[in-house]
Enzyme design. Structure first.
Site, short mmCIF file in Angstrom:
data_model
loop_
_atom_site.label_atom_id
_atom_site.label_comp_id
_atom_site.label_asym_id
_atom_site.label_seq_id
_atom_site.Cartn_x
_atom_site.Cartn_y
_atom_site.Cartn_z
N PHE A 187 0.84 -1.20 0.00
CA PHE A 187 0.00 0.00 0.00
C PHE A 187 0.87 1.24 0.00
CE2 PHE A 187 -4.38 1.46 0.71
CZ PHE A 187 -5.07 0.36 0.24
N HIS A 191 -7.85 11.76 -2.15
CA HIS A 191 -7.49 10.41 -2.59
C HIS A 191 -7.19 10.46 -4.08
CE1 HIS A 191 -7.50 6.15 -3.38
NE2 HIS A 191 -7.59 5.90 -2.10
N LEU A 210 -14.97 6.01 -4.61
CA LEU A 210 -13.59 5.61 -4.35
C LEU A 210 -13.16 4.36 -5.12
CD1 LEU A 210 -11.02 5.81 -2.47
CD2 LEU A 210 -12.23 4.31 -0.90
N HIS A 231 -11.27 12.92 0.54
CA HIS A 231 -11.46 11.57 1.07
C HIS A 231 -11.41 11.50 2.58
CE1 HIS A 231 -11.30 7.25 1.09
NE2 HIS A 231 -10.09 7.20 1.61
#
Lengths: 231, 582
Positions: free
Chosen positions: B119, B242, B252, B353
């Site tokens: 990530f 985001h 998203l 976000h």
């Protein structure tokens, strides 16, 4: 866009009635929920639930042209006008498109929707193989929107006694979990003319599920386990 | 006017991840707790989290909480408090394992352990290379987590008040917090929840912007209530964009897509992140990627008729990986972008976000102002600011935060309640402010439409306080947002029904949104540097001499105050601020 929406406010109406709306749509409007939000800018009294607007929270389930679905993932272009909107069938109406879901959640709670494993928790995770984990696919994704249970004639007739497709899907989610130790108790609880066996495989649940899940299949698996256990 | 009073040991406002993690601690201690939520618990916005929860389990190779700590501090652009960050990263494995024991359906490795994916901003050995730290359930981690926490609360017989909206915080003359007033949406009744301890777990205020990945319910209710009760809001200028919201729709698309090997392209088909972040590339932290994307668009390399978005390519991952690891993304792309990512890239654009700031707390969740702790008051999850995320949050750390801070707040409340004594007396007229707000809406005839005022606020935030921030736009933005806040006092609703009046709820939410918007704009206008998600055209660099400090915004007079960043960790050496390269 033309819509015909069932209205009812117990504060002032003696019974439900239909109201017609004709709303101009914007270029970015894609989903039925976008149209409902537009209506609310001209008529703030229209009551509906909504939250995530992407089909994962399960708030805006309603009956759309005769079929249960989520307003936020139902595309406008796929709908025949006027779009007829009603609250989910079979549950008491609180107001307009908002229903009282107490009975639906009571059935969900009745299947003990939590992992039962009384062995002392290990320091690390309880191991589960990818194949065992795959058993939960198609089950854990349920968003509790109630589209399925409120499309089920068996649930309409016996909402207090029949668990309904959503609850049974979750019952099987825990039965299928290799970490759960209460399979026998769960099966005992469901071995009942009403709780499980009111399912007559009409399959409306499969037809309406906005997440593409198959409660009938899960119910079939539970029945199989009961048969196998009896032999 | 006498209004009903209900007494509990504790009241928790919000039934998302942090609220429902905290309630478990109170339940274990046998305390009487009420959990209030505007929506049925599993509809809370935690449900929308996709990519995973960060914890150094080390299931995929070597990892350590210290590396996680370093990444989080670097990700925060050194604005995060290092004690809180150490606490979170050390606790992360424990809370993730607990969640697994509660039944969370995590994806698995062949050896039966929890699968973890790479990530953004998460690295091995202090930035050397990407690490697999994000524990996930496909791309539905938040959904699986929220349902698991709800299920555990069903087992523990937690008392939920579903579709109740908290209106105002109740404090006595000494400043003690004594609970909240709340509106039962179905009946329109206002009730006082009188508690010895109160936790806000109300989530963020992402709806202050017009384009947001956030749910409609994310209206910053806890922030509004705290601000009206005289409590400052910390670091509200830091909003995470985001990198991958679906262009046009705002929905998203998880960073997990890039974690699994997807990448971004500009109109020339160039993988442009290689230019901006040579080591981490598309897995640099979110502020870096969003800024790179905004730069590509600004410099004419955007895609589409208006050149206003970019492309997220993942078809090369193959049908099997996409269906196994990213099934929800495929569903979203097909529904909201009309593309099947197995064949075509997804059009994406940076989209608001996450709110890094919030109600100031320590890592025990105790609300902390410059004059000290606010007795009986706690905040956790996105509405709290410990500050773990500083100027920019790393992906997966929101779920880690809500588990760790939910649990630690719950534990501190249990501790506090042991010695707190009986309920303190409610002050006279404890519900007056709330009743006046309701009464105004019931009786106001002429005035402003709620959606007009909200729309103006959202457009102003979007245009004046975006990825890139300009001095003139910020100054003008402050005036505009103040004007919006004035207009919000004169809103009117046509619907006067008592039963499930959603117009009234939206008007009450607007009161909270405008506080979050004002706090954001005023704090952003004042911060004369670029740090994390706050990027000023007139102050290009981070300024650790003058601005290594937290903003505190007070509603009264739009006043700002500051407090130092805590650079001292709990048990390890300080990670001193240095240049941030990915």
């Amino acid at each position: 866009m033309k819509l015909r929406i069932q209205r009812y406010d117990p504060d002032k109406d003696s019974k439900p009635y239909f109201q017609d709306y004709d709303v101009p749509m914007g270029p970015a409007d894609r989903m039925l929920l976008d149209a409902l939000i537009r209506i609310k800018t001209v008529d703030d009294s229209l009551a509906l639930r909504r939250s995530c607007r992407e089909g994962v929270c399960g708030s805006d389930a309603m009956n759309i042209n005769g079929k249960n679905g989520l307003a936020c993932t139902t595309r406008i272009v796929d709908l025949k006008e006027p779009v007829v909107l009603k609250p989910l069938p079979g549950l008491p109406i609180i107001r307009d498109l908002i229903v009282d879901m107490t009975q639906f959640f009571a059935q969900y709670h009745s299947i003990k929707p939590y992992l039962v494993n009384d062995t002392p928790p290990p320091e690390k995770e309880r191991p589960q193989s990818p194949a065992q984990r795959e058993e939960l696919d198609g089950l854990y994704e349920c968003i509790l929107c109630a589209c399925c249970s409120t499309a089920c004639p068996s649930f309409w007739w016996n909402p207090d006694k029949f668990v309904g497709p959503a609850g049974l899907l979750q019952a099987y989610r825990f039965i299928a979990d290799s970490r759960d130790h209460a399979t026998n108790e769960r099966l005992d609880d469901l071995e009942d003319p009403y709780r499980l066996f009111r399912c007559h495989t009409i399959m409306n649940c499969v037809d309406v599920c906005p997440k593409g899940l198959n409660p009938t299949l899960a119910i079939g698996r539970i029945k199989e386990l009961l048969v196998r256990r009896a032999i | 006017m006498a209004i009903p009073v209900r007494k509990f040991d504790a009241v928790i406002v919000g039934a998302g991840g942090s609220g429902m993690r905290a309630s478990l601690e109170l339940a274990h201690a046998g305390l009487k707790v009420a959990v209030l939520s505007k929506v049925f618990p599993t509809r809370s916005h935690t449900v929308a989290a996709q990519g995973g929860v960060g914890a150094a389990l080390g299931n995929m190779g070597e990892d350590s909480w210290l590396w996680h700590m370093y990444d989080t501090i670097k990700g925060s652009d050194y604005l995060g408090d290092q004690d809180a960050i150490e606490f979170m990263c050390r606790m992360a494995p424990e809370v993730v394992i607990e969640l697994e024991h509660f039944g969370m359906p995590f994806d698995r490795n062949e050896n039966g352990t929890i699968y973890q994916r790479p990530f953004g901003g998460h690295s091995a050995n202090f930035g050397e290379k990407p690490v697999q730290r994000s524990s996930c359930a496909a791309d539905r981690t938040g959904h699986a987590m929220l349902h698991t926490l709800y299920q555990r609360n069903v087992l523990m017989k937690t008392q939920f008040f579903v579709e109740w909206m908290a209106l105002d915080l109740i404090r006595d003359s000494e400043g003690n917090v004594l609970g909240v007033t709340a509106l039962e949406m179905e009946t329109g009744e206002v009730v006082i929840f009188h508690a010895r301890a109160t936790l806000f777990a109300t989530g963020g205020a992402g709806r202050i912007y017009s384009s947001s990945t956030n749910a409609f319910i994310n209206t910053g209710d806890g922030l509004g209530m705290a601000a009206r009760a005289g409590i400052p809001l910390e670091d509200m200028e830091f909003w995470q964009f985001h990198p991958t919201g679906v262009a046009g729709a705002g929905v998203l698309i998880t960073e997990g897509v890039r974690g699994e090997g997807g990448y971004l392209l500009n109109k020339n088909g160039e993988r442009f992140m290689e230019r901006y972040a040579p080591t981490m590339k598309d897995l640099a932290s979110r502020d870096v990627v969003s800024r790179a994307m905004a730069t590509e668009i600004k410099e004419g390399r955007g895609v589409g008729e208006h050149g206003d978005h970019l492309l997220l390519k993942l078809d090369h991952l193959g049908l099997e990986t996409i269906d196994k690891r990213l099934p929800g993304i495929r569903e979203i792309a097909m529904k909201f972008a009309n593309v099947d990512p197995v064949k075509e890239p997804i059009p994406v654009v940076p989209t608001v976000h996450y709110q890094m700031g919030g109600i100031p707390t320590n890592y025990h969740g105790e609300v902390l102002t410059p004059s000290g702790k606010v007795p009986g008051f706690y905040a956790a999850g996105e509405c709290g600011c410990a500050s773990i995320h500083g100027a920019n949050r790393l992906g997966t750390n929101s779920l880690t935060d809500l588990l760790v801070m939910g649990k630690s707040s719950g534990q501190s409340m249990v501790e506090f309640l042991r010695t707190a004594g009986r309920h303190r007396d409610l002050p006279a007229g404890a519900a007056d402010a709330s009743l006046a707000r309701i009464n105004r809406l019931d009786t106001q005839t002429g005035g402003e439409e709620v959606h007009d005022v909200r729309g103006e606020m959202q457009r102003t935030m979007q245009a004046h306080c975006g990825v890139f921030r300009f001095p003139d736009l910020l100054t003008e933005g402050v005036e505009k947002i103040r004007a919006v806040a004035e207009r919000a006092k004169r809103t009117r609703i046509k619907d006067k029904s008592r039963v499930f009046n959603t117009a009234r709820v939206e008007a009450l939410e607007l009161d909270n949104l405008v506080e979050a918007a004002r706090a954001t704009m005023v704090s952003a206008n004042a911060r004369q540097e670029s740090r994390g998600a706050h990027d000023r055209a007139d102050f290009h660099s981070r300024d650790d001499v003058n601005w290594l400090k937290h903003s505190l915004w007070y509603r009264e007079g739009d006043r700002l105050d500051y407090k130092p960043v805590n650079l001292k960790a709990l048990t390890v050496e300080t990670f001193p601020p240095k240049a941030r390269v990915y």
